[in-house]
Design a protein around this motif. Structure first.
Motif, short mmCIF file in Angstrom:
data_model
loop_
_atom_site.label_atom_id
_atom_site.label_comp_id
_atom_site.label_asym_id
_atom_site.label_seq_id
_atom_site.Cartn_x
_atom_site.Cartn_y
_atom_site.Cartn_z
N LYS A 91 48.34 4.20 69.04
CA LYS A 91 46.95 4.52 69.74
C LYS A 91 46.97 4.82 70.56
O LYS A 91 45.68 5.16 71.38
CB LYS A 91 46.69 2.96 69.49
N LYS A 92 47.77 4.54 72.29
CA LYS A 92 47.26 5.04 73.23
C LYS A 92 47.22 6.50 73.46
O LYS A 92 46.70 7.35 73.51
CB LYS A 92 48.54 3.88 73.27
N ARG A 93 48.40 6.66 72.05
CA ARG A 93 48.58 8.66 72.25
C ARG A 93 46.50 8.97 71.26
O ARG A 93 46.43 10.12 71.96
CB ARG A 93 49.39 9.00 71.52
N LYS A 95 44.00 8.23 70.80
CA LYS A 95 42.48 7.47 70.97
C LYS A 95 41.79 8.56 72.28
O LYS A 95 40.77 8.63 71.77
CB LYS A 95 42.46 6.09 71.77
N PRO A 96 42.83 8.89 73.08
CA PRO A 96 42.45 9.78 73.99
C PRO A 96 42.04 10.92 72.90
O PRO A 96 40.98 12.00 73.61
CB PRO A 96 42.86 10.14 74.93
N MET A 97 42.14 11.03 71.94
CA MET A 97 42.01 12.47 71.39
C MET A 97 40.92 12.39 70.28
O MET A 97 39.98 13.60 70.41
CB MET A 97 42.93 12.27 70.60
N LEU A 98 39.85 11.20 71.10
CA LEU A 98 38.77 10.53 69.85
C LEU A 98 38.41 11.40 68.47
O LEU A 98 37.86 12.14 67.97
CB LEU A 98 37.96 11.77 70.62
#
Length: 141
Positions: A91-93, A95-98
């Motif tokens: 999720k940490k990887r 999430k920033p990708m939207l």
């Protein structure tokens, strides 16, 4: 899209499966994939998703008709905590990708993230007797 993940009691990733839907068909194909590549477990801890419960019930019916012992089903949000804690790194990887534009890009990206995570946990080097670099090099080839 939904990511199915199997983690053993030591926290090692057994297998993962990305599906377009979270339904009985996807959960059943994931369970068959995991059990096909490994031995059948005695117990499975799952969340209270109707799809997971239905797929496991269907699988247990198949097992009992073949004379195999059924898999014990444990539904509790607390027992499922090990999977959720391991899942936070993905999720940490992601999430920033939207999100992802296509299923194929999601499949390849998550496959890479899961592979790197398995290397970080020294799962691949233990299995093959290779260093982390050699394991990554063999996967990249």
């Amino acid at each position: 899209m939904y990511l199915h993940r199997a983690v053993d009691k030591e926290g090692n990733t057994i297998d993962f499966y990305l599906s377009k839907n979270r339904d009985k068909k996807a959960a059943l194909s994931f369970l068959r994939k995991v059990i096909g590549g490994n031995s059948a477990p005695l117990k499975i801890s799952i969340d209270k998703s109707g799809a997971n419960i239905s797929a496991l019930d269907h699988l247990n019916e198949e097992y009992t008709s073949k004379g195999k012992p059924p898999i014990e089903k444990r539904c509790s949000k607390y027992l499922n905590n090990r999977i959720e804690q391991d899942h936070r790194f993905i999720k940490k990887r992601v999430k920033p990708m939207l999100g992802f534009k296509s299923f194929e890009s999601a499949k390849h990206t998550i496959s890479g993230i899961e592979t790197v995570r398995m290397i970080q946990k020294d799962q691949l080097s233990e299995r093959n007797g290779m260093s982390n670099y050699e394991a990554f090099k063999s996967l990249a080839a």
